[in-house]
Design a protein around this motif. Structure first.
Motif, PDB file in Angstrom:
ATOM      1  N   ARG A  24      -0.997 -12.640   0.503  1.00 50.19           N
ATOM      2  CA  ARG A  24      -0.046 -11.661   0.240  1.00 50.19           C
ATOM      3  C   ARG A  24       1.130 -12.698  -0.321  1.00 50.19           C
ATOM      4  O   ARG A  24       2.098 -11.766  -0.742  1.00 50.19           O
ATOM      5  CB  ARG A  24      -0.188 -11.613   1.800  1.00 50.19           C
ATOM      6  CG  ARG A  24       1.022 -10.381   1.564  1.00 50.19           C
ATOM      7  CD  ARG A  24       1.300  -9.499   2.642  1.00 50.19           C
ATOM      8  NE  ARG A  24       0.281  -9.329   3.332  1.00 50.19           N
ATOM      9  CZ  ARG A  24       0.390  -9.339   4.965  1.00 50.19           C
ATOM     10  NH1 ARG A  24       0.850  -9.890   5.610  1.00 50.19           N
ATOM     11  NH2 ARG A  24      -1.179  -9.180   5.280  1.00 50.19           N
ATOM     12  N   ALA A  34      -0.335  -4.354  -4.848  1.00 47.49           N
ATOM     13  CA  ALA A  34      -1.374  -4.748  -4.315  1.00 47.49           C
ATOM     14  C   ALA A  34      -3.171  -3.686  -4.608  1.00 47.49           C
ATOM     15  O   ALA A  34      -3.537  -4.731  -5.019  1.00 47.49           O
ATOM     16  CB  ALA A  34      -2.032  -4.530  -2.566  1.00 47.49           C
ATOM     17  N   ARG A  49      -6.595  -5.538   1.750  1.00 44.41           N
ATOM     18  CA  ARG A  49      -5.509  -5.452   2.901  1.00 44.41           C
ATOM     19  C   ARG A  49      -6.332  -6.264   4.200  1.00 44.41           C
ATOM     20  O   ARG A  49      -5.664  -7.129   4.775  1.00 44.41           O
ATOM     21  CB  ARG A  49      -5.582  -4.343   3.712  1.00 44.41           C
ATOM     22  CG  ARG A  49      -4.605  -3.910   4.766  1.00 44.41           C
ATOM     23  CD  ARG A  49      -4.064  -2.115   4.930  1.00 44.41           C
ATOM     24  NE  ARG A  49      -3.775  -1.202   3.781  1.00 44.41           N
ATOM     25  CZ  ARG A  49      -4.779   0.288   2.878  1.00 44.41           C
ATOM     26  NH1 ARG A  49      -5.459  -0.069   4.068  1.00 44.41           N
ATOM     27  NH2 ARG A  49      -3.890  -0.298   2.506  1.00 44.41           N
TER      28      ARG A  49
END
Length: 168
Positions: A24, A34, A49
Motif C-alpha cells: 500500500r 487503488a 483492499r
C-alpha cells in the motif's frame, strides 16, 4: 461461498499484514489510486483492499501482479534466498569425512651445525661490464627517429649489485 484458507500462525499472519502495508505504501509513493492499480493488475478493488490488509485468502499470483504494476516484482527473488535451516539440514545429511590416521612421524633430529667461518677480507667486486656502444648507423637512426634500439636501451640500464647469499 468462499474457499477455506489455511489458518496461519499469528506471527506469520503479522508478516503478511506488514507485507500488505508495504505494498500500500509503495502504491501511495507512486501516487497511484487503488482503482488504477486494481485495473492494471486485473483484479477487483475489493481484492486489492484485502491484499493491502494482508489477507491470507488472496492468491500469491495476485500479490505478484500488484508487485508487477508497482515495478517491484524483482523483490520476489529475495524471498527464501538465504535458507539457513535448509542448509543445516542438507549439511547434516552429508557423509562425514574421517581422516585416516597416519603413523606419527618421529621428532626431527637435531644435527650439529658447522662452525661458521670467520669473516675475512671482503673480495673486491668484479668490474661492471660496459654496455655496447651503438654503431654509427644506429646513432644516425636514433637521431633521425628519436627512438633507440633494444641494445641501446639496455645500455642505459645500470645493473644492480646482486644480493649476497647467506652461508648455511
Amino acid at each position: 461461498m468462499a474457499k477455506k484458507t489455511a489458518t496461519l500462525l499469528p506471527t506469520t499472519d503479522d508478516l503478511l499484514r506488514q507485507f500488505g502495508e508495504r505494498l500500500r505504501l509503495a502504491r501511495q509513493r507512486r501516487r497511484l489510486s487503488a482503482k488504477q492499480v486494481s485495473e492494471r493488475a486485473g483484479m477487483a478493488p475489493m481484492t486489492l483492499r484485502s491484499l493491502e490488509r494482508g489477507g491470507s485468502g488472496v492468491t500469491m499470483g495476485a500479490y505478484l501482479s500488484v508487485m508487477q504494476v508497482l515495478g517491484i516484482e524483482k523483490d520476489l527473488e529475495l524471498l527464501a534466498k538465504a535458507d539457513p535451516v535448509g542448509r543445516e539440514l542438507q549439511d547434516a545429511r552429508l557423509p562425514s569425512r574421517t581422516k585416516a590416521t597416519a603413523p606419527a612421524l618421529p621428532p626431527p633430529v637435531k644435527r650439529p651445525t658447522a662452525a661458521k667461518p670467520r669473516p675475512g677480507p671482503k673480495p673486491k667486486p668484479k668490474p661492471k661490464p660496459k654496455p655496447p656502444e651503438p654503431s654509427k648507423g644506429e646513432r644516425d637512426w636514433i637521431a633521425k627517429s628519436g627512438f633507440a634500439s633494444s641494445e641501446a636501451l639496455a645500455g642505459l640500464i645500470v645493473p644492480m649489485a646482486s644480493p649476497k647469499k647467506k652461508a648455511r
